[in-house]
Design an enzyme around this catalytic site. Structure first.
Site, mmCIF file in Angstrom:
data_model
loop_
_atom_site.group_PDB
_atom_site.id
_atom_site.type_symbol
_atom_site.label_atom_id
_atom_site.label_comp_id
_atom_site.label_asym_id
_atom_site.label_seq_id
_atom_site.Cartn_x
_atom_site.Cartn_y
_atom_site.Cartn_z
ATOM 1 N N HIS A 99 -104.875 -75.068 -17.329
ATOM 2 C CA HIS A 99 -105.163 -74.245 -18.469
ATOM 3 C C HIS A 99 -105.222 -72.806 -17.644
ATOM 4 O O HIS A 99 -105.622 -72.891 -16.546
ATOM 5 C CB HIS A 99 -106.153 -74.410 -19.243
ATOM 6 C CG HIS A 99 -107.644 -74.889 -18.353
ATOM 7 N ND1 HIS A 99 -107.683 -76.164 -18.015
ATOM 8 C CD2 HIS A 99 -108.611 -74.290 -18.044
ATOM 9 C CE1 HIS A 99 -108.580 -76.189 -17.235
ATOM 10 N NE2 HIS A 99 -109.519 -74.896 -17.228
ATOM 11 N N HIS A 101 -107.188 -69.072 -17.638
ATOM 12 C CA HIS A 101 -108.207 -68.272 -18.072
ATOM 13 C C HIS A 101 -107.878 -66.936 -18.204
ATOM 14 O O HIS A 101 -107.246 -66.224 -17.016
ATOM 15 C CB HIS A 101 -109.238 -68.432 -17.217
ATOM 16 C CG HIS A 101 -109.927 -69.676 -17.062
ATOM 17 N ND1 HIS A 101 -111.318 -70.355 -17.594
ATOM 18 C CD2 HIS A 101 -109.575 -70.895 -16.238
ATOM 19 C CE1 HIS A 101 -111.696 -71.201 -17.264
ATOM 20 N NE2 HIS A 101 -110.904 -71.859 -16.520
#
Ligand code: AMP
Ligand code: ZN
Length: 136
Positions: A99, A101
């Site tokens: 992921h 950010h």
């Protein structure tokens, strides 16, 4: 991955505040934000980290970052953002599904991401050579 939290969010088995999704990527708000609008962008396909992720998936994630970030910034009145990928527990990774950010930044928010240091004389050359030699 049956028990991966982010796979489960991508499959809509767990709730999330999704701000954008397509065939390859899902973007949703971080539940413990470092700033308002802190957003996570994930490939739907599971990988533990960016080093194992498919390059095609990373390209799709990058496209989504470019698509949604202007809306994140303008809706919150942010002037910039940090794009970070924590990789490995030592770097603060707690969810082992790749992921990125998007952390909106606001004038005067006082966040300091990286303290700077200095190399000893001759050290920078040795480190660069070490990295090159490990590339083989
Ligand atoms: P990292 O430390 O890079 O692994 O980041 C994981 C992030 O996921 C943290 O900032 C958490 O606040 C966030 N997070 C964990 N669970 C959820 C969830 N169910 N929905 C949204 N964000 C989450
Ligand atoms: Zn996963």
């Amino acid at each position: 991955m049956d028990d991966c939290i982010f796979c489960r969010i991508a499959r809509k088995e767990l709730p999330a505040h999704i701000v954008f999704e397509n065939e390859h990527v899902v973007a949703f708000l971080d539940i413990q934000p470092s700033a308002k609008g802190h957003t996570l962008v994930i490939p739907r396909a599971h990988s533990a980290s960016i080093l194992e992720a498919e390059c095609d998936d990373m390209r799709e994630v990058c496209k989504v970052v470019q698509h949604i970030t202007p809306a994140i910034l303008s809706s919150l009145g942010a002037q910039g953002f940090n794009l970070t990928v924590n990789t490995g527990a030592v770097a603060g990774q707690v969810i082992f599904h790749t992921h990125w950010h998007i952390l909106p930044r606001f004038e005067g928010d006082g966040k300091k991401m990286w303290p700077h240091t200095a190399y000893a004389p001759g050290e920078i050359e040795k480190i660069a050579e070490g990295i090159r030699s490990h590339l083989g």
